[in-house]
Scaffold this motif. Structure first.
Motif, PDB file in Angstrom:
ATOM      1  N   ALA A 108       4.738  -4.171   0.887  1.00  0.00           N
ATOM      2  CA  ALA A 108       3.665  -3.520   1.652  1.00  0.00           C
ATOM      3  C   ALA A 108       3.938  -2.023   1.741  1.00  0.00           C
ATOM      4  CB  ALA A 108       3.547  -4.141   3.032  1.00  0.00           C
ATOM      5  N   ASP A 109       4.517  -1.460   0.692  1.00  0.00           N
ATOM      6  CA  ASP A 109       4.934  -0.062   0.716  1.00  0.00           C
ATOM      7  C   ASP A 109       3.772   0.900   0.921  1.00  0.00           C
ATOM      8  OD1 ASP A 109       7.478  -0.974   0.304  1.00  0.00           O
ATOM      9  OD2 ASP A 109       7.514  -0.540  -1.852  1.00  0.00           O
TER      10      ASP A 109
ATOM     11  N   PHE B 114      -5.272  -6.523   5.040  1.00  0.00           N
ATOM     12  CA  PHE B 114      -5.128  -6.464   3.587  1.00  0.00           C
ATOM     13  C   PHE B 114      -4.214  -5.315   3.189  1.00  0.00           C
ATOM     14  CE2 PHE B 114      -9.003  -8.729   4.302  1.00  0.00           C
ATOM     15  CZ  PHE B 114      -9.197  -9.568   3.219  1.00  0.00           C
ATOM     16  N   THR B 115      -3.703  -5.393   1.978  1.00  0.00           N
ATOM     17  CA  THR B 115      -3.030  -4.232   1.405  1.00  0.00           C
ATOM     18  C   THR B 115      -4.099  -3.280   0.877  1.00  0.00           C
ATOM     19  OG1 THR B 115      -2.920  -5.165  -0.829  1.00  0.00           O
ATOM     20  CG2 THR B 115      -1.099  -5.677   0.685  1.00  0.00           C
ATOM     21  N   LYS B 116      -3.693  -2.071   0.565  1.00  0.00           N
ATOM     22  CA  LYS B 116      -4.651  -1.114   0.018  1.00  0.00           C
ATOM     23  C   LYS B 116      -5.141  -1.528  -1.367  1.00  0.00           C
ATOM     24  CE  LYS B 116      -3.267   2.840   2.791  1.00  0.00           C
ATOM     25  NZ  LYS B 116      -2.751   4.241   2.831  1.00  0.00           N
ATOM     26  N   ALA B 117      -4.365  -2.405  -2.029  1.00  0.00           N
ATOM     27  CA  ALA B 117      -4.786  -2.918  -3.337  1.00  0.00           C
ATOM     28  C   ALA B 117      -5.748  -4.093  -3.190  1.00  0.00           C
ATOM     29  CB  ALA B 117      -3.568  -3.339  -4.150  1.00  0.00           C
ATOM     30  N   GLY B 118      -6.017  -4.525  -1.955  1.00  0.00           N
ATOM     31  CA  GLY B 118      -7.017  -5.565  -1.725  1.00  0.00           C
ATOM     32  C   GLY B 118      -6.500  -6.969  -1.587  1.00  0.00           C
ATOM     33  N   LEU B 119      -5.166  -7.152  -1.492  1.00  0.00           N
ATOM     34  CA  LEU B 119      -4.627  -8.497  -1.323  1.00  0.00           C
ATOM     35  C   LEU B 119      -4.474  -8.814   0.161  1.00  0.00           C
ATOM     36  CD1 LEU B 119      -1.870  -8.639  -4.102  1.00  0.00           C
ATOM     37  CD2 LEU B 119      -4.223  -9.474  -4.193  1.00  0.00           C
TER      38      LEU B 119
ATOM     39  N   VAL C 147      -4.457  -2.230   5.628  1.00  0.00           N
ATOM     40  CA  VAL C 147      -5.774  -1.797   6.102  1.00  0.00           C
ATOM     41  C   VAL C 147      -6.425  -2.959   6.849  1.00  0.00           C
ATOM     42  CG1 VAL C 147      -6.141  -0.108   4.276  1.00  0.00           C
ATOM     43  CG2 VAL C 147      -6.878  -2.466   3.935  1.00  0.00           C
ATOM     44  N   TYR C 148      -7.252  -2.616   7.813  1.00  0.00           N
ATOM     45  CA  TYR C 148      -7.960  -3.620   8.616  1.00  0.00           C
ATOM     46  C   TYR C 148      -9.399  -3.722   8.149  1.00  0.00           C
ATOM     47  CZ  TYR C 148     -10.467  -5.650  12.578  1.00  0.00           C
ATOM     48  OH  TYR C 148     -11.284  -6.428  13.366  1.00  0.00           O
TER      49      TYR C 148
END
Length: 550
Positions: A434-435, A515-520, A439-440
């Motif tokens: 999660a480097d 989510f992560t910023k990559a969308g996961l 995001v919410y």
């Protein structure tokens, strides 16, 4: 069965695994010499080898080849010569599991548009014979199975997840990708295992003993007759059920039961039921072993929700079983963590939460086992999410990074909870992968659906609900406020002065918002698996997936 056969998994258009020894096999009388050769499009001999048959089987190993197409395979034994054409050397993956892996391309949200594409996606499919009992009809049907190309009319019945996975993989690697479909809706992982792997553990052995108790005192003929009678009864029931839903798609399951009586599925526990432990291992999986494959994509777990505490052992033993059978102790498994799911009239038994936790543990403890998070891809009031493209692509991103050392970590790896630190009345959660931070995404839709389902059960969802909960030593959980800070999530609640334990999305169905910023999506988790009581109840599976036979 004739004196000499090539296994049905070999046919025109088949895909053979590149850069790995190629196993070609079949059945014959003993002491018969079998030779196998591969030629290119100009007739040049690329590989050849021979072996003697033994114990009713033969197996010839050819040395590995690089990716290529338009090859011809010749298999000869005595006066028998069998020739297969349009063979490709590429990547081969087995698509295993139950109905969400079985779910057909023609029925998924993205399917109709995909089926209109004219360009060959460089994907080919083979489906194992979907018959759960090995009689003469089984062998006759198996003869009609074959590898299918994009030109086949049967592409509409390909596994949607398997197709989108393979299509993306073919594009990223630039080779033909073959998918072997070996799945059956409604099946427990125990159906895909050898008896020895269930017998060695007392808890897993219960899968066997439940059937053994039901079969006591019944001859083979009586069991077969009992199952055949069930099939007729179930066909009539399912036809009536389909009519009810066609007339009113919003009909609730309980209302269907009131009209038709109990659903007969999955039938009597006996030797002919395809859902029996070890049954499909014999009739499907063993018909394709030891076909050379790169790895396995797997989507299953729903049908083991009645024994969620056993799932870690069940799944790890199944993986071990398959790796031993393929003589490959590093065979990759890319598998789906169960998404959010609950039928509108069901209680939230939280048994899927326990299975998700077991799946996370498999990813963390079993080498070359890679979990793909699908928490946000569930579908309200339906165990079969219709959209499959995103999931297939997530699985491919995981394989591309973990198996092929390509792609990016951000797209491949969802965050993993590591530990919790209690400090100044707050609980600080730490995560791997999660480097880039979190995001919410507000999830009003699933929150409202959760509220409606809980209302039916006489429960109220608190106004301070956030999907995060914390507890102190008393293990009483309260809704928690959260702060996203880099690769940490900080939780607090006025009712919990000394927080020690945390949970996130610990329900069968509800909002997915981190989510992560990559969308996961952040996978559901709890900080201490021993905190909650053992799950002893489960909802019955209310929809049975049926597909066209191949």
């Amino acid at each position: 069965m004739s004196d000499f056969q090539v296994a049905a998994v070999f046919s025109d258009h088949c895909v053979l695994q590149r850069n790995k020894n190629i196993k070609v096999f079949g059945y014959s009388r003993d002491s018969l010499e079998v030779s196998v050769s591969l030629e290119d499009s100009k007739g040049k001999l690329l590989r050849s080898n021979k072996a003697l048959s033994f114990d009713g089987r033969w197996e010839v190993t050819l040395e590995a080849l690089d990716a290529q197409t338009d090859l011809t395979m010749k298999v000869q034994a005595a006066d028998n010569l069998i020739t297969f054409t349009d063979i490709a050397i590429g990547e081969v993956w087995l698509a295993g599991g139950q109905s969400n892996m079985e779910f057909e391309l023609q029925n998924c949200s993205e399917g109709p548009a995909e089926l209109e594409l004219k360009e060959d996606p460089k994907v080919r499919f083979y489906y194992t014979n979907k018959i759960g009992w090995m009689d003469q009809a089984f062998y006759e049907a198996e003869k009609n199975t074959c590898w299918q190309t994009w030109e086949s009319e049967w592409k509409k019945a390909w596994s949607a997840v398997g197709y989108f996975y393979a299509k993306q993989l073919a594009a990223d690697l630039g080779v033909t990708v073959g998918v072997i479909g070996c799945n059956w809706g409604g099946t427990s992982a125990s159906a895909w295992m050898a008896p020895s792997y269930l017998e060695k553990d007392q808890e897993l052995k219960t899968y066997l003993t439940e059937y053994e108790e039901a079969e006591k005192g019944k001859s083979l003929e009586e069991q077969c007759a009992e199952y055949d009678a069930y099939v007729k009864e179930n066909d009539i029931w399912q036809e009536k059920c389909a009519k009810i839903y066609s007339e009113n798609p919003n009909t609730q399951w309980n209302d269907v039961i009131k009209v038709l009586g109990p659903c007969p599925w999955p039938g009597p526990k006996n030797c002919k039921n395809p859902y029996r432990p070890c049954g499909l291992y014999q009739t499907m999986l063993q018909r394709i072993i030891p076909y050379s494959i790169k790895g396995v994509i797997w989507y299953q777990g729903e049908s083991d929700d009645h024994k969620p505490a056993y799932y870690y052992k069940l799944f790890t033993n199944m993986i071990d079983n398959w790796r031993v059978d393929w003589k490959d102790n590093s065979l990759p498994f890319v598998f789906v963590q169960l998404p959010e799911h609950r039928y509108i009239q069901d209680k939230d038994y939280k048994n899927w939460s326990v299975i998700r936790e077991a799946q996370q543990k498999v990813a963390q403890t079993v080498k070359n086992a890679y979990m793909v998070v699908a928490a946000d891809l569930g579908q309200y009031n339906d165990i079969h999410p219709k959209a499959k493209k995103v999931l297939g692509q997530r699985m491919e991103a995981a394989a591309l990074y973990q198996v092929y050392n390509k792609g990016s970590q951000e797209k491949a790896l969802a965050p993993v909870f590591t530990d919790a630190i209690s400090k100044d009345g707050k609980l600080i959660l730490n995560f791997d992968f999660a480097d880039q931070g979190f995001v919410y995404r507000e999830d009003k839709k699933e929150l409202q659906e959760m509220i409606e389902m809980e209302k039916i059960q006489g429960n109220e969802v608190s106004a301070d609900f956030t999907a995060f909960e914390i507890a102190s030593n008393d293990r009483v959980f309260y809704n928690a406020d959260f702060e996203l800070k880099g690769n940490q999530i900080i939780l607090s609640c006025p009712k919990v002065k000394n927080p020690l334990y945390a949970r996130y999305a610990w329900y069968n169905y509800g909002p997915v918002s981190i989510f992560t910023k990559a969308g996961l999506p952040l996978p559901p988790f709890r900080s201490n698996p021993r905190d909650s009581e053992e799950v002893k109840e489960h909802a019955e599976i209310q929809q049975v997936m049926t597909v066209n036979s191949k």
